[in-house]
Write an enzyme that holds these catalytic residues in place. Structure first.
Site, PDB file in Angstrom:
ATOM      1  N   ARG A  69      -8.903  -2.300  -4.315  1.00  0.00           N
ATOM      2  CA  ARG A  69      -9.547  -2.805  -5.517  1.00  0.00           C
ATOM      3  C   ARG A  69      -8.511  -3.569  -6.337  1.00  0.00           C
ATOM      4  NH1 ARG A  69     -10.237   0.602  -8.866  1.00  0.00           N
ATOM      5  NH2 ARG A  69      -9.555   2.508  -7.866  1.00  0.00           N
ATOM      6  N   TYR A 197     -12.853  -6.647   0.620  1.00  0.00           N
ATOM      7  CA  TYR A 197     -12.495  -5.225   0.636  1.00  0.00           C
ATOM      8  C   TYR A 197     -13.578  -4.376  -0.053  1.00  0.00           C
ATOM      9  CZ  TYR A 197     -10.720  -0.776  -0.688  1.00  0.00           C
ATOM     10  OH  TYR A 197     -10.633   0.575  -0.869  1.00  0.00           O
ATOM     11  N   GLY A 199     -14.208  -1.737  -2.063  1.00  0.00           N
ATOM     12  CA  GLY A 199     -14.367  -1.430  -3.488  1.00  0.00           C
ATOM     13  C   GLY A 199     -14.711  -2.653  -4.333  1.00  0.00           C
ATOM     14  N   LYS A 206     -18.561   1.176  -7.026  1.00  0.00           N
ATOM     15  CA  LYS A 206     -17.869   1.202  -8.321  1.00  0.00           C
ATOM     16  C   LYS A 206     -18.537   0.255  -9.322  1.00  0.00           C
ATOM     17  CE  LYS A 206     -14.604   3.873  -6.663  1.00  0.00           C
ATOM     18  NZ  LYS A 206     -14.577   5.310  -6.975  1.00  0.00           N
ATOM     19  N   HIS A 226     -17.325   9.515 -12.546  1.00  0.00           N
ATOM     20  CA  HIS A 226     -16.520   9.410 -11.317  1.00  0.00           C
ATOM     21  C   HIS A 226     -16.222  10.835 -10.834  1.00  0.00           C
ATOM     22  CE1 HIS A 226     -12.664   7.455  -9.431  1.00  0.00           C
ATOM     23  NE2 HIS A 226     -13.610   7.624  -8.544  1.00  0.00           N
ATOM     24  N   SER A 248      -6.968   9.186  -8.458  1.00  0.00           N
ATOM     25  CA  SER A 248      -6.750   9.155  -7.011  1.00  0.00           C
ATOM     26  C   SER A 248      -5.502   9.968  -6.641  1.00  0.00           C
ATOM     27  CB  SER A 248      -6.652   7.716  -6.508  1.00  0.00           C
ATOM     28  OG  SER A 248      -5.789   6.996  -7.324  1.00  0.00           O
ATOM     29  N   ALA A 249      -5.436  10.362  -5.379  1.00  0.00           N
ATOM     30  CA  ALA A 249      -4.314  11.141  -4.823  1.00  0.00           C
ATOM     31  C   ALA A 249      -4.244  12.568  -5.360  1.00  0.00           C
ATOM     32  CB  ALA A 249      -2.991  10.426  -5.048  1.00  0.00           C
ATOM     33  N   CYS A 250      -5.390  13.117  -5.732  1.00  0.00           N
ATOM     34  CA  CYS A 250      -5.419  14.509  -6.182  1.00  0.00           C
ATOM     35  C   CYS A 250      -6.289  15.380  -5.271  1.00  0.00           C
ATOM     36  CB  CYS A 250      -5.920  14.602  -7.617  1.00  0.00           C
ATOM     37  SG  CYS A 250      -4.740  13.993  -8.822  1.00  0.00           S
ATOM     38  N   ASP A 277     -17.757  11.340  -4.721  1.00  0.00           N
ATOM     39  CA  ASP A 277     -17.112  10.336  -5.581  1.00  0.00           C
ATOM     40  C   ASP A 277     -17.812  10.099  -6.925  1.00  0.00           C
ATOM     41  OD1 ASP A 277     -14.993   8.493  -5.969  1.00  0.00           O
ATOM     42  OD2 ASP A 277     -16.282   6.815  -5.423  1.00  0.00           O
ATOM     43  N   ARG A 369      -9.817   2.925   5.465  1.00  0.00           N
ATOM     44  CA  ARG A 369     -11.004   3.718   5.099  1.00  0.00           C
ATOM     45  C   ARG A 369     -11.923   3.989   6.276  1.00  0.00           C
ATOM     46  NH1 ARG A 369     -11.686   4.853  -0.705  1.00  0.00           N
ATOM     47  NH2 ARG A 369      -9.864   3.842  -1.599  1.00  0.00           N
ATOM     48  N   ARG A 400      -2.487  15.743 -11.441  1.00  0.00           N
ATOM     49  CA  ARG A 400      -1.301  16.208 -10.723  1.00  0.00           C
ATOM     50  C   ARG A 400      -0.204  16.368 -11.768  1.00  0.00           C
ATOM     51  NH1 ARG A 400       0.859  15.360  -5.364  1.00  0.00           N
ATOM     52  NH2 ARG A 400      -1.163  14.808  -4.508  1.00  0.00           N
ATOM     53  N   GLY A 494      -8.450  25.168   0.813  1.00  0.00           N
ATOM     54  CA  GLY A 494      -9.495  26.196   0.763  1.00  0.00           C
ATOM     55  C   GLY A 494      -9.254  27.237  -0.321  1.00  0.00           C
ATOM     56  N   ASP A 495      -7.977  27.515  -0.589  1.00  0.00           N
ATOM     57  CA  ASP A 495      -7.688  28.544  -1.592  1.00  0.00           C
ATOM     58  C   ASP A 495      -8.092  28.119  -3.000  1.00  0.00           C
ATOM     59  OD1 ASP A 495      -6.573  30.778  -0.085  1.00  0.00           O
ATOM     60  OD2 ASP A 495      -4.993  29.368   0.489  1.00  0.00           O
TER      61      ASP A 495
END
Ligand code: OXD
Ligand code: MN
Length: 585
Positions: A69, A197, A199, A206, A226, A248-250, A277, A369, A400, A494-495
């Protein structure tokens, strides 16, 4: 051609501008899918994958300079700048039409124009909305088939109504200098040019389901967020639903498809995916907030997806899937970094170049993707297409944070929860040393996706809180606290169910909590550790809040909140109250 005069008239206008050689009206049939696939394969736009190993799967590469994006080329185009607000790129509406009109003029000469009617949300649901996307890309048509309910069904739902989102897309010249993703919320319109692309070009996702829908939601009294949607089934068979927003990335997709730890599986717990999403949320007749997933597929990041990190995602994309910018193996299967299987000795990388494990480059683009039908997900909820949606018990924000945020806390109230979402942050960490990196604030993970003034967006959240008789409780989670050596403390994956169960226990009035300056914290004994190697001492650390870190956090929040115009008084009050509580720690 369908027989909605508003659609026909608009398509005629767009065709007069873009001048395609021919127009194909998409009906969503199987015959059409086969025909378009054949055509795309014959031109090399798509590659047919090994049909024994990956039945129905296709492969595609985008241009090298067109892999993500483009927020700096994404605009909200309104009459007044203040309606877009200080955190969106803005173009004055008529100036944007003029500028993009020049680029669209004649851009489909020699090409076919496809007209794709589609529904965001389950067919004929009160939540759902119809869009029409015009595009000159078969790749877009085939992806929209997976990501949305499309074709004739959408026209059946639209009937003779003029109420549809008008999306115009052209690959144009795939030139980043002539690439624009423009949203016209006042006109229910999206114009996207110069990209291929996902996105930027799957306009239902989006562009419509977040940017245009957030505007419509404010106007019509609902919310477009979101957020993933997840159902947690207890051993008695009772299912409760939560939604969650992460930058993103979490690990958002991983959480959406969580597999309970063995102990919980044996007890009879199950986790069901409704969406990974986006959530559209409305107040239901029972006074609760109800959610639908407007999409019908997953557009997931491939690298990192393995049988260990997310078996459900990997199993979802074994058939009828389009892979974009991953590596292609000699036997016409796909590979990506951290797939959990050895790298092929030879492959073709995402740029189309020969690749070996010694190449020293990534075989798959980090943002490569898979586009896969949601119904193929082994843990898809039986309710995922329920036109009434699912009732939401809790909403979760997260990020994070190496040190600041505890594993989980509950907001004191809806207003406080909105404040927690509005100050949401995530950090980049220098993995090797665990050093704390840059803090990026991304309110509700909506900063790139809110179609209007973010200050007014916070007000809308506050207004909704007043209107929902029985609102979800709001929580914050952080799976990413690190120890002094920089190692993650909490096992995650999973935890994380252990934390979700505390959240539900709070919502169900089953456990007490400790009141802290930042919110309600769990009593350490209320988070089950059996089956992990986390000791109660370590858990105490995960739930601790540090005065120095929070003093710094409050300072940082101040600078962040100063970015917004029209910041609601309630948010300012929540900020002052937090600052005072932290000062008194
Ligand atoms: C996505 C994103 O692709 O949030 O879902 O960037
Ligand atoms: Mn997303």
């Amino acid at each position: 051609m369908y027989n909605n005069i508003y659609v026909n008239e608009w398509v005629e206008q767009m065709a007069a501008m873009t001048k395609p050689d021919s127009i194909v009206w998409i009906d969503g049939s199987e015959e059409e899918r086969e025909r378009l696939t054949k055509q795309a394969v014959s031109t090399g736009e798509m590659i047919e994958l090994n049909q024994e190993k990956l039945p129905g799967c296709l492969y595609h590469r985008t241009a090298e300079n067109d892999v993500a994006r483009v927020e700096h080329l994404t605009f909200i185009c309104t009459s007044r700048k203040e309606d877009a607000g200080p955190t969106n790129n803005w173009m004055e509406k008529s100036a944007a039409y003029a500028k993009l009109g020049t680029l669209f003029n004649g851009c489909m000469k020699g090409r076919t124009m496809y007209v794709i009617p589609y529904i965001m949300g389950p067919a004929f649901s009160e939540f759902s909305k119809v869009g029409i996307e015009i595009t000159d890309s078969i790749y877009v048509v085939l992806n929209m088939r997976i990501m949305t309910r499309m074709g004739k069904i959408a026209m059946d739902m639209l009937g003779d109504s003029p109420d549809f989102v008008k999306g115009l897309h052209s690959k144009g010249e795939l030139d980043p200098e002539k690439r624009f993703i423009c949203h016209f919320p006042e006109d229910n319109a999206i114009w996207s040019i110069g990209s291929g692309y996902g996105g930027n070009v799957l306009l239902g996702k989006k562009c419509f389901a977040l940017r245009i829908a957030s505007w419509l939601g404010r106007k019509e009294g609902w919310m477009a967020e979101h957020m993933l949607i997840l159902g947690i089934q207890d051993p008695t068979g009772n299912i409760q639903y939560v939604t969650a927003a992460f930058p993103s990335a979490c690990g958002k997709t991983n959480l959406a498809m969580l597999i309970p730890p063995e102990k919980y599986r044996k007890m009879g717990y199950k986790v069901w995916t409704v969406g990974d999403d986006i959530a559209w949320l409305r107040i239901g007749p029972d006074g609760r907030l109800w959610a639908v997933n407007p999409e019908s597929g997953f557009f997931g990041v491939a690298p990192g997806t393995s049988m260990k990190s997310n078996p459900n995602a990997l199993l979802t994309c074994q058939k009828n899937t389009i892979f974009t910018n991953v590596a292609l193996t000699p036997e016409k299967t796909v590979w990506w970094e951290s797939m959990g299987v050895p790298a092929p000795e030879h492959a073709t990388d995402w740029k189309g170049q020969p690749w070996t494990p010694d190449s020293g480059t990534k075989a798959a683009h980090p943002n490569s993707r898979f586009t896969a039908p949601a119904k193929q997900c082994p843990c898809i909820s039986s309710e995922w297409e329920n036109p009434a949606g699912v009732p939401v018990t809790a909403m979760i924000f997260g990020g994070r944070r190496a040190k600041v945020a505890p594993l989980v806390y509950q907001s004191f109230s809806w207003e406080h929860g909105v404040f927690v979402g509005a100050t949401m942050a995530s950090e980049t960490t220098a993995a090797a040393t665990g050093a704390v990196g840059v803090v990026r604030r991304d309110p509700m993970a909506m900063l790139p996706f809110c179609g209007y003034n973010m200050g007014e967006y916070f007000s809308h959240w506050l207004e909704m809180g007043k209107k929902i008789p029985n609102p979800p409780k709001i929580f914050n989670v952080n799976w990413f606290r690190v120890d002094d050596e920089g190692h993650f403390i909490w096992p995650g994956f999973g935890d994380n169910l252990r934390v979700l169960l505390w959240i539900l226990a709070r919502c169900n009035g089953k456990v007490d909590a400790v009141e802290s300056p930042i919110g309600y914290l769990p009593k350490p004994e209320d988070i089950d550790l059996e089956g992990t190697d986390i000791t109660p001492e370590v858990l105490k650390g995960l739930l601790s809040i540090d005065k120095e870190a929070w003093t710094q956090e409050v300072e940082d929040q101040k600078a962040h909140l100063a970015r917004f115009e029209k910041l609601p008084e309630e948010i300012k009050k929540e900020y002052e109250a937090l600052a005072a509580r932290v000062a008194a720690m």
